[in-house]
Design an enzyme around this catalytic site. Structure first.
Site, PDB file in Angstrom:
ATOM      1  N   HIS A  23     -14.590  -2.850 -11.532  1.00 46.21           N
ATOM      2  CA  HIS A  23     -14.414  -2.670 -12.976  1.00 46.21           C
ATOM      3  C   HIS A  23     -15.614  -3.187 -13.750  1.00 46.21           C
ATOM      4  O   HIS A  23     -16.048  -2.583 -14.728  1.00 46.21           O
ATOM      5  CB  HIS A  23     -13.143  -3.386 -13.459  1.00 46.21           C
ATOM      6  CG  HIS A  23     -11.916  -2.551 -13.314  1.00 46.21           C
ATOM      7  ND1 HIS A  23     -11.234  -2.439 -12.130  1.00 46.21           N
ATOM      8  CD2 HIS A  23     -11.261  -1.770 -14.208  1.00 46.21           C
ATOM      9  CE1 HIS A  23     -10.205  -1.631 -12.306  1.00 46.21           C
ATOM     10  NE2 HIS A  23     -10.188  -1.203 -13.551  1.00 46.21           N
ATOM     11  N   LYS A  88       0.164  -5.334 -10.468  1.00 45.98           N
ATOM     12  CA  LYS A  88       1.345  -6.200 -10.498  1.00 45.98           C
ATOM     13  C   LYS A  88       1.216  -7.227 -11.616  1.00 45.98           C
ATOM     14  O   LYS A  88       0.116  -7.615 -11.992  1.00 45.98           O
ATOM     15  CB  LYS A  88       1.553  -6.886  -9.153  1.00 45.98           C
ATOM     16  CG  LYS A  88       0.515  -7.955  -8.818  1.00 45.98           C
ATOM     17  CD  LYS A  88       0.942  -8.796  -7.632  1.00 45.98           C
ATOM     18  CE  LYS A  88      -0.184  -9.627  -7.065  1.00 45.98           C
ATOM     19  NZ  LYS A  88      -0.071 -11.052  -7.292  1.00 45.98           N
TER      20      LYS A  88
HETATM   21  S1  SF4 Z   1       2.567 -11.521  -1.992  1.00 43.78           S
HETATM   22 FE1  SF4 Z   1       1.284 -13.342  -2.317  1.00 43.78          FE
HETATM   23  S2  SF4 Z   1      -0.590 -12.935  -1.249  1.00 43.78           S
HETATM   24 FE2  SF4 Z   1       0.462 -10.994  -1.499  1.00 43.78          FE
HETATM   25  S3  SF4 Z   1      -0.303 -10.105  -3.421  1.00 43.78           S
HETATM   26 FE3  SF4 Z   1       1.496 -11.293  -3.934  1.00 43.78          FE
HETATM   27  S4  SF4 Z   1       0.705 -13.328  -4.497  1.00 43.78           S
HETATM   28 FE4  SF4 Z   1      -0.919 -12.261  -3.379  1.00 43.78          FE
END
Ligand code: SF4
Lengths: 168, 280
Positions: A23, A88
């Site tokens: 980015h 996320k």
């Molecule tokens: S599960 Fe844990 S290691 Fe995997 S993306 Fe999410 S925060 Fe990061």
């Protein structure tokens, strides 16, 4: 787009991976007035960097990274035509405003479901910035990639509404 | 005196890296299964089921359960009767990390300089913590730590007058601020007391404790339960989209501290709660 927050979608088609370092290069390229390595018109950007593939596999485990680190880059990429982001976690409020204004959606991948997501990726093409290793830009052909609408084109935010609903 | 050649650490660390990143242990899997029964959000339940399915698939295919295979945190608990021979111990641990990440097809996520940020391309160096304990054995633990959850941890030094309420609020605020970014359901590690750096070490140590186990000190155990309840009342839920299950457990480790200070650290662990140990 007719999707609303909380809708579970299965994606089919092409998405591009790009995260922090890519980015940064995108906006530097835009600032210089040069052409980007990908056409962002109607593009979906997946904030992700996969594990290396095992021999015979298309791709290693892959899943969304924390989106808010890419917040400052959302507007310049929307101006180039990007219509969807996959990542996320919560984002800053101005991202919801931008989604509303420009008819863009923010889709949530399930963080940590990387072994499963790898099965939904049918081909991988290295597009740019190979020197960045896992952070390079790749074109992925996805089939049935499960995501949840996190911010819809009305600017509604699933994280906010969901939390409000279950707060005691 | 027992003499161990540092080279013996290479295959051990190599195996532990792969095991930790690929195989989520039964303690975590059981906690995830239990959490489905508590979850009130339909979408939340679906997420938890996906996580279980993902862990099973990773185990079956022998691939990483999460793409962020972390920076390797390696603990050595060294019996004081042990004496080392051979090459530099740190180098041998890093060689094990290098081999494990390579052979396991795990992601290289380490940059060599925090400002220049160039990937080291073999996931070294590891963060190594050593501790001298009784006996003539060495316990090696590998805890790969992803950034999503690590980035949301916090540390501070509270005033003694802040008391229990100050401690509770600090932990709850940390979890609330992390929201979905740390990939809940979480295991919340809290270090309380010591000095500034000691509290952060305790917070990470706390993550090694099995889910469901309580601190043996009764008033600390009670705090753990209260925090778990209050965190799950926040409504953050699996991946932060609303629900009952925000944390699977809260573990607090304590240490005596100065009359004038109350150090506290919170280390958040995502549901990809990875650690593996071996005694040699
Ligand atoms: S599960 Fe844990 S290691 Fe995997 S993306 Fe999410 S925060 Fe990061």
């Amino acid at each position: 787009m007719k999707f609303k927050i909380g809708d579970v979608l299965e994606l089919f088609g092409d998405v591009y991976t790009a995260r922090d370092a890519a980015h940064k290069r995108f906006v530097e390229t835009i600032a210089k007035g040069e052409a980007l390595p990908i056409d962002l018109k109607d593009a979906t950007i997946f904030y992700a960097g996969p594990c290396p593939p095992k021999p015979g596999e298309v791709i290693g485990p892959i899943g969304p990274t924390t989106s808010t680190r890419m917040d400052p880059y959302v507007e310049p990429l929307i101006q180039q035509g990007m219509t969807a982001m996959i990542g996320k976690g919560e984002r800053q409020d101005y991202v919801a405003e931008l989604c509303k204004k420009h008819n863009v959606v923010y889709l949530l991948g399930i963080g940590g479901a990387a072994a499963l997501y790898a099965e939904n990726i049918k081909s991988v093409e290295n597009i740019a910035y190979d020197d960045l290793g896992t952070e390079s830009v790749k074109k992925l052909r996805v089939e049935g990639l499960k995501v949840i609408v996190g911010i819809d084109t009305k600017g509604n935010v699933l994280h906010k509404e969901g939390k409000e609903k279950f707060k005691r | 005196m027992r003499v161990i050649n540092t080279k013996e650490l290479i295959p051990v660390v190599n195996d532990l890296v792969k095991k930790a990143c690929i195989d989520l242990d039964d303690n975590l899997m059981n906690a995830l299964k239990q959490s489905i029964l508590l979850e009130e959000s339909e979408l939340g339940k679906e997420v938890l089921e996906t996580l279980i399915e993902n862990a099973n698939s990773a185990r079956e295919k022998q691939v990483a359960c999460c793409q962020d295979t972390g920076i390797a945190v390696v603990y050595l608990e060294i019996g004081q009767e042990v004496s080392w021979e051979g090459a530099n111990l740190t180098d041998m641990i890093n060689e094990g990390v290098r081999q494990g990440y390579g052979e396991g097809y795990l992601r290289n996520s380490v940059v060599g300089d925090p400002i220049l940020r160039e990937n080291t391309k073999d996931n070294t160096p590891a963060v190594i913590h050593t501790n001298i304990v009784e006996g003539s054995e060495v316990k090696i633990t590998v805890m790969p730590k992803g950034a999503g959850s690590e980035n949301m941890g916090r540390a501070s030094v509270l005033k003694p007058a802040d008391g229990v309420e100050g401690v509770l609020n600090y932990v709850i605020e940390t979890v609330e601020n992390a929201g979905g970014k740390a990939c809940p359901p979480l295991i919340v590690g809290v270090g309380l007391g010591g000095t500034m750096e000691k509290s952060t070490l305790l917070a990470k140590e706390a993550l090694k404790r099995p889910i469901g186990d309580r601190n043996p000190i009764s008033h600390i155990a009670a705090l753990e339960e209260e925090l778990l309840q209050r965190i799950n009342d926040l409504g953050i839920g699996p991946i932060g989209i609303g629900g009952r299950v925000t944390a699977l457990d809260v573990h607090i480790e304590t240490f005596p501290c100065h009359i004038a200070s109350l150090p506290i650290a919170v280390n958040l662990q995502c549901h990809a709660n990875r650690h593996a140990s071996k005694v040699i």
